[in-house]
Design an enzyme around this catalytic site. Structure first.
Site, PDB file in Angstrom:
ATOM      1  N   HIS A 169       1.334  11.221  -2.761  1.00 55.00           N
ATOM      2  CA  HIS A 169       0.133  11.059  -1.947  1.00 55.00           C
ATOM      3  C   HIS A 169      -0.645  12.368  -2.015  1.00 55.00           C
ATOM      4  CE1 HIS A 169      -2.086   8.518   0.719  1.00 55.00           C
ATOM      5  NE2 HIS A 169      -2.142   9.419   1.668  1.00 55.00           N
ATOM      6  N   HIS A 178       0.857  -1.182   0.000  1.00 53.30           N
ATOM      7  CA  HIS A 178       0.000   0.000   0.000  1.00 53.30           C
ATOM      8  C   HIS A 178       0.893   1.231   0.000  1.00 53.30           C
ATOM      9  CE1 HIS A 178      -2.498   3.072   2.285  1.00 53.30           C
ATOM     10  NE2 HIS A 178      -3.279   2.767   1.272  1.00 53.30           N
TER      11      HIS A 178
END
EC number: 3.1.4.11
Length: 647
Positions: A223, A178
């Site tokens: 991100h 992840h």
């Protein structure tokens, strides 16, 4: 007489190995350290210094050849090894070939061992030529064998791809990461190519790429809406191309978190095609038009996981056509029952499904009229060039199990957040296992984990989730379990799920207090520690060993030894522990070495090792240790005895 001859041979051998280093009379601690390595027994420098000081009788910082031999014997001729050796020798000096075979069969459970194997072991590990020539083994050779990789706890056959790799992809646990691009937290941490390289080297087969529009028509990876640094998408893809199949030949799935405009999605598609070439799967395999292919059929292939518009047949028909500037509208119609996670007994569930099917056949548009079902729509534009690269891993939102059973296609995968997945694994366990038996399901950490912490992956493996995605950059128990589980099957990143998670007629429920299907009785004797890591706070730590079992809830257990004071070099316990493991196919065992620091400060982790229970060798075995960050701490290890049987 024969015993004396062997002693002389051993003395001559030892002298021949070390005499050149003592031409000046004495040696210091640094040369002592190097000489031990030369004799095939590397030792942590901290331990060498400690033993050196104990044997430096004149406290001059230099030792004689006799003092060095005392150090050598302390390290090599360990009491527990010598005791085993003496048990199988007549004169306590030499192990015959027949006695070696007896030891290997009776103690190490090497039932297929023969004379050619024993001779091979003698030739490989016996350093004294006179002894080797007589097909015998001295304590020198025996110690080298016992400390070798052949006596490690992990089974040799588990180091190879031994499982059937011809099942559909959905039948396997798949090593998954992840936020692969991060090497720290999710708010301020840096994005780094090393995240991808490191994950691939560890055997990870599903990587996450968070894609956003960048300047100069260059998609970027970071991100979103945070202060994490940015990477070029093409740089990430180039790194993946270089390392994708270094550790494993089996397929890599690129899980795209796609936030790009259609124009930059087209750029992404172009980069994927030009970089991966024929390695990129861009069409369905002829023999798998309506079922998931196997890892074997997809060897050396890169699969794209993303939203997709249209069918695989439509994609196939467009192969070779110009897709420049063509944009598709992706529509998501979400049907939700009023109380998604409420329990529903099988009879009510079947009635509910029948009702949905009837309404669907009569008029699909009336589905939202069913009591308790809500309908909402979502739209997004997707570049045809990127959409057509999605073949067997189409990202599809998970609504509920009922919806999936009626509507979900074989090539559609779901991603479920950990909180929802945890709730479903407790309240709807049979439906969850039924779902994961048919469809690839990915579980990912909740958004609140801004520090990139991880959940315990075991609870989701227990219900068959294939892609349990963890933050590989964050060390700790979850990653220890991840690394331990995927040691199996040659570290290929694919592990065949047990029958109980593939055959839904078995009615497996991991939450049941007892599962009476050939449990394993496991006995482990913790004998001693070998050059354990030195504590950061003390050169003479108080050592405790903890054994933890992770699996179905009923198998989760922890036991520990007594504390051995002030000894990390060669602590001895000789304590035996017994475990009854109901579902060994799902069980992992973790050996933890800690130093006790008091009630307020807690224990300090010195090293750990995790592996599947069914990948353990029997007999006298050495347990390698790894640091919190995953670094190998050789020669630090535990010496144990393992025995187990299955009812």
């Amino acid at each position: 007489m024969e015993s004396q001859l062997h002693e002389l041979a051993e003395a001559r051998w030892f002298l021949s190995k070390v005499q050149d280093d003592f031409r000046g009379g004495k040696i210091n601690v640094e040369i002592t350290h190097k000489l031990l390595e030369k004799l095939d027994f590397p030792c942590h420098f901290a331990h060498v210094k400690h033993i050196f000081k104990e044997n430096d009788r004149q406290n001059q910082g230099r030792i004689t050849i006799e003092e060095f031999r005392a150090i050598y014997r302390c390290i090599v001729h360990r009491e527990e090894i010598t005791e085993i050796f003496n048990t199988y020798t007549e004169n306590r000096k030499i192990l015959s070939e027949n006695s070696l075979i007896e030891f290997l069969t009776q103690e190490q459970y090497e039932m297929e061992i023969d004379h050619s194997d024993s001779v091979e072991i003698i030739n490989k590990y016996e350093p004294i030529e006179e002894v080797k020539g007589e097909r015998q083994m001295s304590i020198e050779g025996f110690a080298r064998y016992m400390f070798s990789s052949e006596c490690l706890l992990f089974k040799e056959n588990c180091k190879t791809v031994y499982q059937d790799m011809n099942h559909p992809l959905s039948d396997y646990f798949i090593s998954s990461s992840h936020n692969t691009y991060l090497i720290s937290d999710q708010i301020l941490g840096p994005s780094d190519i090393w995240g991808y390289v490191s994950a691939l080297v560890k055997g990870c087969r599903c990587l996450e790429i968070d894609c956003w529009d960048g300047s100069q028509n260059e998609p970027i990876v970071y991100h979103g809406y945070t202060f994490t640094s940015k990477l070029l998408f093409k740089t990430v893809v180039q790194a993946i191309n270089k390392y994708a199949f270094v550790t494993s030949d089996y397929p890599v799935v690129l899980s795209l978190e796609n936030h790009c405009s259609p124009g930059q999605q087209e750029v992404m598609a172009s980069i994927l095609q030009s970089t991966f070439g024929d390695f990129l799967l861009s069409d369905m395999l002829e023999e798998f038009p309506d079922t998931l292919p196997s890892p074997e059929a997809l060897k050396f292939k890169i699969l794209v996981k993303n939203r997709k518009v249209g069918t695989l047949s439509e994609t196939h028909e467009r192969i070779g056509t110009d897709k420049s500037g063509q944009v598709l509208e992706w529509k998501e119609v979400i049907y939700e029952d009023g109380d998604e996670d409420s329990g529903m007994d099988p009879e009510t569930w079947d009635v509910f499904l029948s009702r949905i099917k009837e309404e669907r056949e009569a008029d699909p548009s009336t589905l939202s009229g069913i009591a308790g079902v809500k309908k909402r729509k979502r739209k997004m534009k997707i570049a045809m060039a990127l959409s057509d690269l999605v073949i067997y891993t189409k990202a599809e939102k998970f609504r509920n199990f009922q919806y999936s059973r009626v509507y979900q296609q074989f090539n559609e995968t779901n991603s479920i957040g950990e909180s929802r997945a945890r709730k479903l694994s407790k309240l709807r366990v049979h439906e969850f296992i039924f779902h994961t038996a048919a469809f690839i399901t990915r579980v990912y950490p909740k958004m609140m984990r801004a520090d990139s912490s991880n959940f315990n992956p075991q609870e989701f493996w227990n219900v068959g989730c294939q892609m349990v995605a963890l933050n590989f950059q964050t060390p700790g128990l979850p990653m220890d379990l991840q690394n331990g589980k995927f040691l199996d099957n040659g570290g290929s990143g694919y592990i065949l799920k047990p029958d109980i998670l593939r055959d839904t007629t078995l009615g497996f429920n991991p939450n049941e207090p007892e599962y009476d299907d050939h449990p394993v009785t496991l006995t482990i004797r913790i004998i001693s520690g070998i050059q354990l890591p030195v504590s950061s706070s003390s050169n003479t730590p108080d050592i405790v060993v903890i054994i933890e079992v992770y699996g179905v809830p009923n198998d989760h257990v922890k036991q520990q030894t007594r504390v051995v004071k002030n000894n990390a070099f060669s602590p001895k316990w000789n304590e035996t522990f017994t475990f009854l493991i109901q579902v060994p196919e799902l069980a992992l065992i973790r050996f933890v070495v800690e130093t006790q620091q008091g009630l307020l400060s807690g224990n300090e982790l010195l090293g750990q090792y995790t592996l599947p229970v069914l990948c353990m060798n029997k007999g006298y075995r050495r347990v390698p240790l790894f640091s919190k960050s995953g670094a190998n701490l050789e020669p630090s290890s535990l010496f144990i005895y393992v025995w187990y049987f299955r009812e």
